[in-house]
Design an enzyme around this catalytic site. Structure first.
Site, short mmCIF file in Angstrom:
data_model
loop_
_atom_site.label_atom_id
_atom_site.label_comp_id
_atom_site.label_asym_id
_atom_site.label_seq_id
_atom_site.Cartn_x
_atom_site.Cartn_y
_atom_site.Cartn_z
N GLU A 1 77.65 24.01 31.98
CA GLU A 1 76.77 24.74 31.06
C GLU A 1 76.59 26.20 31.52
O GLU A 1 76.41 26.45 32.72
CB GLU A 1 75.39 24.06 31.08
CG GLU A 1 74.34 24.70 30.18
CD GLU A 1 72.94 24.08 30.37
OE1 GLU A 1 72.64 23.55 31.47
OE2 GLU A 1 72.15 24.14 29.42
N LYS B 1 72.79 22.85 21.88
CA LYS B 1 71.89 22.00 22.68
C LYS B 1 70.62 21.68 21.89
O LYS B 1 69.92 22.60 21.42
CB LYS B 1 71.57 22.74 23.98
CG LYS B 1 70.79 21.95 25.00
CD LYS B 1 70.63 22.80 26.27
CE LYS B 1 69.94 22.10 27.41
NZ LYS B 1 69.79 22.97 28.59
N CYS C 1 73.17 19.08 29.59
CA CYS C 1 72.18 19.15 30.67
C CYS C 1 70.89 18.39 30.38
O CYS C 1 70.86 17.16 30.42
CB CYS C 1 71.93 20.62 31.02
SG CYS C 1 71.25 20.84 32.69
N1 LIG Z 1 69.70 23.63 32.23
C1 LIG Z 1 68.96 22.55 32.08
O1 LIG Z 1 68.90 21.94 31.02
C2 LIG Z 1 68.19 22.11 33.31
C3 LIG Z 1 67.57 20.75 33.18
C4 LIG Z 1 66.75 20.39 34.37
O2 LIG Z 1 66.64 21.13 35.32
C5 LIG Z 1 66.05 19.10 34.37
O3 LIG Z 1 66.09 18.37 33.37
O4 LIG Z 1 65.44 18.77 35.40
#
Ligand SMILES: NC(=O)CCC(=O)C(=O)O
Length: 268
Positions: free
Chosen positions: A40, A116, A157
């Site tokens: 990502e 996303k 993510c």
């Molecule tokens: N970039 C993200 O979505 C980070 C997600 C995260 O740090 C978490 O779910 O804990």
């Protein structure tokens, strides 16, 4: 299927254009792979919130063009990870930015994109600066033994914390799920647990690709993984920049679902 997992490492000192050149060359070097997967926001910086507006680009911008050339050079399907997409038209919240992942074919054509759905940041970062995607995306990718279509779900993510998204992908036929991430080292235990849980409960092959290094004062977890539908690690990276080359037997999804038909026991 031969998969190359590119766990990109970066810090705040590397200019974005240099990183795009470096990573595109890494992708081009993956000849022999059927699928290459990137993390990502590896070019604009996963936690570099202050830079996103300046580093945003459209889907026909320099990063996707460089990845398309690299996909052609590698002769592989390339999941380019995500970028900060800028659109002319604002979304429902009046913003022009999205966290969008792209999948390119071996001829460089854009096969799919996914915005996303679950934005990370608890009021800062993504929810403040970006629009949320609305669509569940499952796409046919030519990754079978003879290039047959494989139903592939796309997620990004923080989405991994929302099992209903992945279950919806299964309902749409997904057997493979690609999950680029920029996951912080502080929550490595969550990353390892949630990625294995999604693979087991949805009986899919899950390819989860994170970043390495420290940027915007946030050390990254690395530990990209390819997980079988049985929850076994076919490969796992450590915390540093790393390329994993993994042989994946997608036939294991059907075997797992037949031998242990838990999905058939759902009560809706
Ligand atoms: N970039 C993200 O979505 C980070 C997600 C995260 O740090 C978490 O779910 O804990």
């Amino acid at each position: 299927m031969q998969v190359s997992v590119l766990q990109v490492g970066y810090d705040d000192d590397e200019p974005v254009a240099a990183r795009v050149d470096r990573v595109a060359q890494l992708v081009a070097d993956q000849r022999g792979a059927d699928l290459v997967v990137l993390p990502e926001l590896w070019a604009p910086g996963g936690f570099a919130y202050r830079e996103w507006e300046r580093r945003a680009e459209p889907l026909d911008g320099p990063t996707v063009r460089a990845l398309a050339d690299a996909a052609r050079a590698a002769g592989a399907v390339v999941h380019g990870g995500s970028l900060v997409e800028r659109t002319e038209q604002p979304g429902p919240q009046g913003r022009h930015l999205w966290n969008t992942s792209v999948v390119l074919g071996p001829d460089g054509a854009l096969l799919a994109s996914y915005r996303k759905v679950h934005r990370f940041g608890f009021g800062a970062g993504e929810p403040l600066l970006m629009e949320a995607g609305e669509d569940v995306v499952v796409v046919d990718l030519p990754l079978g033994p003879e290039g047959e279509a494989v139903r592939t779900g796309l997620a990004t993510c923080y989405d991994v914390r929302f099992p209903e998204l992945f279950r919806r992908q299964v309902d749409l036929g997904a057997e493979l799920v690609l999950l680029p991430a920029a996951w912080p080292a502080a929550r490595l235990a969550h990353w390892r647990l949630l990625t294995r849980a999604r693979a087991v409960e949805d009986q899919v092959v899950l390819i989860a690709v994170g970043t390495a290094g420290t940027h915007a004062r946030t050390p990254m977890a690395g530990h990209s993984a390819v997980v079988s539908p049985w929850g076994e690690d076919l490969a796992e990276a450590d915390a540093d920049e790393q390329v994993l080359r993994v042989e994946v037997d997608l036939g294991e999804v059907a075997r797992c679902r037949e031998q242990f038909p838990v999905l058939a026991d759902r009560r809706l």
